[in-house]
Motif scaffolding. Structure first.
Motif, PDB file in Angstrom:
ATOM      1  N   ASN A  30       0.835  -1.201   0.000  1.00 49.66           N
ATOM      2  CA  ASN A  30       0.000   0.000   0.000  1.00 49.66           C
ATOM      3  C   ASN A  30       0.870   1.252   0.000  1.00 49.66           C
ATOM      4  OD1 ASN A  30      -2.430  -1.551   0.135  1.00 49.66           O
ATOM      5  ND2 ASN A  30      -2.040  -1.840   2.327  1.00 49.66           N
ATOM      6  N   ALA A  31       1.993   1.183  -0.721  1.00 47.30           N
ATOM      7  CA  ALA A  31       2.937   2.306  -0.781  1.00 47.30           C
ATOM      8  C   ALA A  31       3.246   2.696  -2.219  1.00 47.30           C
ATOM      9  CB  ALA A  31       4.222   1.934  -0.056  1.00 47.30           C
TER      10      ALA A  31
ATOM     11  N   PRO B 144       1.910   4.142  -6.296  1.00 41.61           N
ATOM     12  CA  PRO B 144       1.464   5.447  -6.801  1.00 41.61           C
ATOM     13  C   PRO B 144       0.168   5.933  -6.154  1.00 41.61           C
ATOM     14  CG  PRO B 144       2.233   4.084  -8.613  1.00 41.61           C
ATOM     15  CD  PRO B 144       2.206   3.203  -7.401  1.00 41.61           C
ATOM     16  N   GLN B 145      -0.823   5.062  -6.047  1.00 41.79           N
ATOM     17  CA  GLN B 145      -2.071   5.463  -5.404  1.00 41.79           C
ATOM     18  C   GLN B 145      -2.055   5.182  -3.911  1.00 41.79           C
ATOM     19  OE1 GLN B 145      -5.865   4.710  -7.201  1.00 41.79           O
ATOM     20  NE2 GLN B 145      -4.980   4.349  -9.227  1.00 41.79           N
ATOM     21  N   GLY B 146      -1.433   4.090  -3.524  1.00 46.12           N
ATOM     22  CA  GLY B 146      -1.485   3.675  -2.129  1.00 46.12           C
ATOM     23  C   GLY B 146      -0.645   4.481  -1.181  1.00 46.12           C
ATOM     24  N   GLY B 147       0.460   5.051  -1.649  1.00 45.08           N
ATOM     25  CA  GLY B 147       1.408   5.740  -0.780  1.00 45.08           C
ATOM     26  C   GLY B 147       0.854   6.832   0.105  1.00 45.08           C
ATOM     27  N   PRO B 148       0.223   7.869  -0.410  1.00 46.23           N
ATOM     28  CA  PRO B 148       0.042   8.142  -1.838  1.00 46.23           C
ATOM     29  C   PRO B 148       1.317   8.714  -2.467  1.00 46.23           C
ATOM     30  CG  PRO B 148      -0.809   9.966  -0.569  1.00 46.23           C
ATOM     31  CD  PRO B 148      -0.328   8.942   0.425  1.00 46.23           C
ATOM     32  N   GLY B 149       1.420   8.581  -3.790  1.00 46.26           N
ATOM     33  CA  GLY B 149       2.526   9.192  -4.510  1.00 46.26           C
ATOM     34  C   GLY B 149       3.781   8.350  -4.584  1.00 46.26           C
TER      35      GLY B 149
ATOM     36  N   TYR C 233      -2.450  -1.575  -3.549  1.00 45.15           N
ATOM     37  CA  TYR C 233      -3.616  -0.756  -3.212  1.00 45.15           C
ATOM     38  C   TYR C 233      -4.768  -0.974  -4.191  1.00 45.15           C
ATOM     39  CZ  TYR C 233      -6.431   3.446  -2.316  1.00 45.15           C
ATOM     40  OH  TYR C 233      -7.466   4.320  -2.027  1.00 45.15           O
ATOM     41  N   ILE C 234      -4.447  -1.301  -5.448  1.00 46.27           N
ATOM     42  CA  ILE C 234      -5.492  -1.527  -6.442  1.00 46.27           C
ATOM     43  C   ILE C 234      -5.744  -3.018  -6.670  1.00 46.27           C
ATOM     44  CG2 ILE C 234      -5.084   0.670  -7.588  1.00 46.27           C
ATOM     45  CD1 ILE C 234      -3.653  -0.874  -9.823  1.00 46.27           C
ATOM     46  N   GLY C 235      -5.177  -3.856  -5.799  1.00 43.04           N
ATOM     47  CA  GLY C 235      -5.445  -5.284  -5.867  1.00 43.04           C
ATOM     48  C   GLY C 235      -4.394  -6.111  -6.547  1.00 43.04           C
ATOM     49  N   GLY C 236      -3.191  -5.561  -6.733  1.00 40.68           N
ATOM     50  CA  GLY C 236      -2.102  -6.344  -7.297  1.00 40.68           C
ATOM     51  C   GLY C 236      -1.761  -7.533  -6.404  1.00 40.68           C
TER      52      GLY C 236
ATOM     53  N   GLU D 123     -11.545 -12.398  -1.115  1.00 42.71           N
ATOM     54  CA  GLU D 123     -11.753 -11.815   0.212  1.00 42.71           C
ATOM     55  C   GLU D 123     -11.173 -10.411   0.343  1.00 42.71           C
ATOM     56  OE1 GLU D 123      -9.839 -14.525   2.830  1.00 42.71           O
ATOM     57  OE2 GLU D 123     -11.401 -16.076   2.683  1.00 42.71           O
ATOM     58  N   TRP D 124     -10.320 -10.011  -0.621  1.00 40.90           N
ATOM     59  CA  TRP D 124      -9.591  -8.737  -0.495  1.00 40.90           C
ATOM     60  C   TRP D 124     -10.519  -7.526  -0.601  1.00 40.90           C
ATOM     61  CZ3 TRP D 124      -8.844  -4.737  -4.108  1.00 40.90           C
ATOM     62  CH2 TRP D 124      -7.900  -3.767  -3.730  1.00 40.90           C
ATOM     63  N   LYS D 125     -10.260  -6.533   0.209  1.00 42.33           N
ATOM     64  CA  LYS D 125     -10.994  -5.270   0.152  1.00 42.33           C
ATOM     65  C   LYS D 125      -9.998  -4.123   0.019  1.00 42.33           C
ATOM     66  CE  LYS D 125     -14.933  -6.826   2.909  1.00 42.33           C
ATOM     67  NZ  LYS D 125     -15.747  -6.605   4.147  1.00 42.33           N
ATOM     68  N   GLN D 126     -10.311  -3.177  -0.861  1.00 43.77           N
ATOM     69  CA  GLN D 126      -9.397  -2.057  -1.073  1.00 43.77           C
ATOM     70  C   GLN D 126      -9.339  -1.166   0.159  1.00 43.77           C
ATOM     71  OE1 GLN D 126     -10.346   0.685  -4.299  1.00 43.77           O
ATOM     72  NE2 GLN D 126      -8.169   0.948  -4.714  1.00 43.77           N
ATOM     73  N   PRO D 127      -8.113  -0.697   0.523  1.00 43.74           N
ATOM     74  CA  PRO D 127      -7.992   0.240   1.648  1.00 43.74           C
ATOM     75  C   PRO D 127      -8.765   1.522   1.385  1.00 43.74           C
ATOM     76  CG  PRO D 127      -5.853  -0.670   1.039  1.00 43.74           C
ATOM     77  CD  PRO D 127      -6.810  -1.071  -0.030  1.00 43.74           C
TER      78      PRO D 127
END
Length: 579
Positions: free
Chosen positions: A441-442, A444-449, A495-498, A533-537
């Motif tokens: 979760n770090a 481009p979107q998850g970090g963010p940036g 963050y996008i489900g990778g 089962e995964w859910k996006q942060p």
């Protein structure tokens, strides 16, 4: 004598100043309001100087005076200089990460040039994201442009030891955590590691990206490695001012310079220099702005054929950028790998790359090695793919412990930076040197940036046992001054489900750099169950620039540009109306 491919009435700035109408009257009268006489701009190229100086930018402190050197050169060559301040992205002070704002600087530069009466531009940058940001904007605008690098700072010093910014900070921080560095020594080191203005003097992202700018052909020959405090830098600044005026008359634009072959040169040079991992993201973005389809495959191709010959930290074991410059600099290095370069590519000098480096010498062979005596037999970076990173990830094998180039170990997973930071200082943390530390979760979107969090700190428990490297894996970036067995830019991001989002503590991960693979040793059926089962942060932004960033940022393997800024997204923006 400059070959003129346009006449004064064809200058872009003439649209603002030349007509005998009310709108041009306003433009001329306001120029005169600032104290300029018509003779200063009439029939002369107007040169923008985009300056990323600020009081919060230690790398660019000298730009406050260097801009006057550029202006001097512009005036000498018969141009009219206009300084245009732009967003300044200080790697050391701006949070959460300058990468969040690289594209904002690119937009800033592009729109400054589009909206003002300018014919050409000198781009003043150097700190990590300022080089790609300015070049992205100038490439899209496509006015004659020349890049002026800030230059590396002087080498650091502490108790007679040479310090390299970034690299030695990480090194000695571990020694302090191990109890081997006193508080007083630490303070003394703080005062000695950055002794002058200029960028990091290791082969970090700053020196990597300015070298890439030169290799592409966007700087004067040899400009990228001149130390910021050297008088050569002042003379180079003035020369850039003189040369941009000639480029305007010649109509030599970025699109005429930035061919695919020019980008291949840049990738080749980056590999030989022991470049920052960040080079991949920025070069892919810049290539796409120039209409060139640069991808991870191009880096992998270069990595297999070009060895690292610049013995500069962190890939090297001793030398810094100051040493590199006096050993022959980038022209010397390029001359040693010229068999791998396209020497016919045109540059901002008006000459080809081959002409620029003809006769370039290396004065100290241990600083700039030969291809037969490299410091690492392949290029600085390797691109890995597998079920954990279907779209690729990056490692810098030239700067990590060789024993981790092939490794299998259990995962220790962290979902955010604060929890990771807390855990690594826990003396009871269940971890060994064989573990693979994961931060997710770090991206481009998850970090963010996509912050520089990828060089996860080695747990204090292991540091005290003498461990100084272990495998670390993330969808973040790391500082170009960093080192170690860090696997970065995992794409697609978690963050996008990778797939990185599906890893659990104890899962076995297998890394094989020679085979260019990275895999999660978990059956596909189990991964499918976890995926269901995964859910996006939670959302990172719900308004403003951050919201726009989240909606339009592309993944690391695509250069992290905004989709709407890439060439081909829509029709090119036309000239602004001046009525």
């Amino acid at each position: 004598m400059t070959k003129k491919n346009k006449t004064p009435d064809q200058l872009r700035s003439a649209r603002w100043f030349a007509p005998d109408d009310l709108r041009a009257f306003g433009h001329r009268s306001r120029a005169m309001q600032m104290g300029y006489a018509p003779e200063e701009w009439r029939d002369r190229p107007v040169i923008a100087i985009i300056n990323t100086w600020s009081d919060a930018q230690p790398c660019h402190m000298h730009f406050k005076s260097r801009v006057d050197d550029v202006k001097r050169g512009v005036l000498m060559a018969g141009g009219f200089p206009l300084e245009l301040p732009a967003l300044s992205l200080s790697e050391s002070l701006l949070k959460p990460t300058t990468m969040l704002y690289r594209n904002m600087l690119a937009m800033d530069a592009e729109e400054l040039l589009r909206g003002h009466p300018v014919d050409g531009v000198v781009l003043m940058g150097g700190c990590d994201k300022t080089t790609p940001g300015l070049l992205l904007g100038a490439t899209s605008m496509n006015l004659p442009a020349i890049y002026l690098p800030a230059g590396p700072m002087l080498r650091g010093n502490w108790k007679g030891r040479t310090l390299g910014s970034g690299s030695d900070a990480w090194k000695y921080w571990d020694e302090r955590r191990a109890g081997k560095i006193s508080d007083k020594d630490w303070v003394d080191m703080e005062a000695g590691i950055a002794r002058s203005y200029g960028t990091c003097m290791t082969m970090g992202t700053a020196s990597t990206m300015t070298a890439i700018a030169e290799a592409i052909g966007m700087t004067l020959p040899g400009a990228s490695s001149i130390p910021a405090a050297d008088a050569n830098h002042i003379r180079m600044s003035s020369e850039a001012g003189r040369r941009i005026v000639e480029m305007v008359w010649e109509d030599l634009t970025p699109q005429k310079i930035q061919s695919r072959r020019a980008f291949e040169n840049a990738i080749t040079v980056a590999m030989a220099m022991g470049c920052s991992t960040n080079a991949i993201i920025h070069l892919i973005a810049q290539g796409r702005r120039a209409g060139q389809d640069i991808s991870l495959d191009d880096f992998e191709t270069a990595s297999r054929k070009v060895p690292v010959i610049a013995n500069v930290r962190p890939s090297g074991d001793h030398y810094l950028m100051e040493d590199f410059f006096y050993a022959g600099g980038l022209p010397g290095l390029m001359n040693r790998i010229k068999q791998h370069l396209h020497l016919d590519c045109v540059t901002v000098s008006g000459k080809t790359l081959g002409e620029n480096i003809a006769g370039a010498e290396v004065h100290i062979d241990d600083v700039i090695r030969t291809v037969d005596n490299p410091i690492y037999k392949e290029g600085a970076l390797a691109v890995l793919k597998g079920n954990l990173a279907p779209d690729g990830c990056v490692i810098k094998p030239s700067a990590c412990d060789p024993r981790f180039l092939k490794h299998t170990g259990p995962a220790l997973v962290f979902d955010d930076y604060p929890s990771m930071k807390k855990a690594v200082d826990d003396p009871d943390l269940d971890v060994t040197a064989d573990h693979v530390l994961i931060l997710r979760n770090a991206g481009p979107q998850g970090g963010p940036g996509m912050p520089e969090w990828g060089m996860l700190p080695i747990p204090t428990k292991l540091v005290k046992q003498g461990v100084r490297d272990m495998v670390r894996l993330s969808d973040a970036r790391m500082s170009g001054t960093s080192y170690g067995a860090c696997i970065l830019h995992v794409s697609p991001e978690s963050y996008i489900g990778g797939p990185l989002a599906l890893v659990r503590n104890g899962d076995r991960i297998t890394l094989d750099v020679a085979a260019r693979t990275i895999n999660l040793d978990v059956p596909e059926a189990e991964l499918a169950r976890r995926r269901a089962e995964w859910k996006q942060p939670e959302k990172r932004f719900e308004r403003g620039y951050g919201w726009m960033f989240s909606k339009h940022i592309k993944q690391a393997n695509e250069g992290c540009d905004f989709d709407f800024l890439e060439t081909g997204f829509g029709k090119p923006v036309g000239e602004p109306s001046i009525y």
